[in-house]
Design a protein around this motif. Sequence first.
Motif, PDB file in Angstrom:
ATOM      1  N   GLN A  44       0.834  -1.208   0.000  1.00 40.30           N
ATOM      2  CA  GLN A  44       0.000   0.000   0.000  1.00 40.30           C
ATOM      3  C   GLN A  44       0.861   1.247   0.000  1.00 40.30           C
ATOM      4  O   GLN A  44       0.477   2.282  -0.543  1.00 40.30           O
ATOM      5  N   ASP A  45       2.044   1.164   0.604  1.00 36.24           N
ATOM      6  CA  ASP A  45       2.917   2.335   0.655  1.00 36.24           C
ATOM      7  C   ASP A  45       3.444   2.684  -0.744  1.00 36.24           C
ATOM      8  O   ASP A  45       3.726   3.846  -1.033  1.00 36.24           O
ATOM      9  N   TYR A  46       3.567   1.691  -1.608  1.00 34.29           N
ATOM     10  CA  TYR A  46       3.943   1.958  -3.004  1.00 34.29           C
ATOM     11  C   TYR A  46       2.876   2.866  -3.648  1.00 34.29           C
ATOM     12  O   TYR A  46       3.203   3.864  -4.288  1.00 34.29           O
ATOM     13  N   VAL A  82      14.655   8.623  -5.698  1.00 34.02           N
ATOM     14  CA  VAL A  82      15.247   7.984  -4.512  1.00 34.02           C
ATOM     15  C   VAL A  82      14.235   7.088  -3.793  1.00 34.02           C
ATOM     16  O   VAL A  82      14.369   5.865  -3.777  1.00 34.02           O
ATOM     17  N   GLU A  83      13.185   7.695  -3.231  1.00 33.21           N
ATOM     18  CA  GLU A  83      12.318   6.929  -2.328  1.00 33.21           C
ATOM     19  C   GLU A  83      11.585   5.787  -3.050  1.00 33.21           C
ATOM     20  O   GLU A  83      11.547   4.668  -2.552  1.00 33.21           O
ATOM     21  N   LEU A  84      11.008   6.067  -4.232  1.00 35.95           N
ATOM     22  CA  LEU A  84      10.274   5.006  -4.933  1.00 35.95           C
ATOM     23  C   LEU A  84      11.222   3.922  -5.449  1.00 35.95           C
ATOM     24  O   LEU A  84      10.889   2.735  -5.417  1.00 35.95           O
ATOM     25  N   LEU A 209      -5.301  10.154   9.609  1.00 37.62           N
ATOM     26  CA  LEU A 209      -5.255   9.269   8.439  1.00 37.62           C
ATOM     27  C   LEU A 209      -3.949   8.463   8.414  1.00 37.62           C
ATOM     28  O   LEU A 209      -3.933   7.328   7.916  1.00 37.62           O
ATOM     29  N   GLU A 210      -2.876   9.022   8.982  1.00 38.18           N
ATOM     30  CA  GLU A 210      -1.629   8.236   9.136  1.00 38.18           C
ATOM     31  C   GLU A 210      -1.857   7.118  10.158  1.00 38.18           C
ATOM     32  O   GLU A 210      -1.357   6.006   9.983  1.00 38.18           O
ATOM     33  N   ILE A 211      -2.573   7.403  11.242  1.00 44.05           N
ATOM     34  CA  ILE A 211      -2.890   6.357  12.232  1.00 44.05           C
ATOM     35  C   ILE A 211      -3.666   5.235  11.533  1.00 44.05           C
ATOM     36  O   ILE A 211      -3.356   4.046  11.704  1.00 44.05           O
TER      37      ILE A 211
END
Length: 222
Positions: A44-46, A82-84, A209-211
């Motif tokens: 999901q983080d992708y 970088v991050e992806l 929403l992060e929680i």
Amino acid sequence: MGYCFSDLTAACQDDWRAYIEHDFVRALGDGTLDQGAFRHYLQQDYLFLIHFARAYALAAYKSRTLADLRQAHEGLRAILDVELGLHVDYCRDWGIAETDLAALPEARATLAYTRYVLDTGHRGDLLDLHVALAPCLVGYGEIAGWLKAQPFTVRGGANPYDAWIAMYESDDFQAAMGAELEWLDARLAEVTPRRFNELVEVFRYATRLEIDFWQMGLDRAD
Ligand SMILES: Cc1ncc(CO)c(N)n1
């Protein structure tokens, strides 16, 4: 007047602590997190990172100065280059191929969070958008620092999540977080109490929403 970023976290202290010290984070720290939950989170983080990149493109569009435009461009570049890239490599180490990532269905928590950020940016100005994004960048940087200070945190080969923690405590990520804090502190110094209260609401929703995003991982919710 004369607000700064820590006034935002102070105004929603309970939500902020619940995000930073979430059970998902604790289990990452002591290495006990269920690996299926972590894999679900990574997938999901992708999708999250793709929308996060779009939010920086929106920040470019909302920029009124060359300095802000350059900053948005640099943020977008850092996520794409970088991050992806790191994320795709990291997913591969966890047995998730890039072709699988591209075909993922989006979980409701991912949809809610990313579209909230984009909508906040659309209807508001650049500061609204940065405040909606702050729990991501500043939050993960703070989480890495918090984990480092906890006695239960296990580092090195004994913790399967050590590389994840290392990514967010890296000099690069901490420097990006520092630059964002500086930008936010400069803008918040100039807002009225009424405007500050509006921004607190944006910050609170994004933090909640992060929680939900951590909880989605723990529950493997779709
Ligand atoms: C959900 C989420 N928030 C923040 C970050 C940090 O970039 C991330 N990778 N994912």
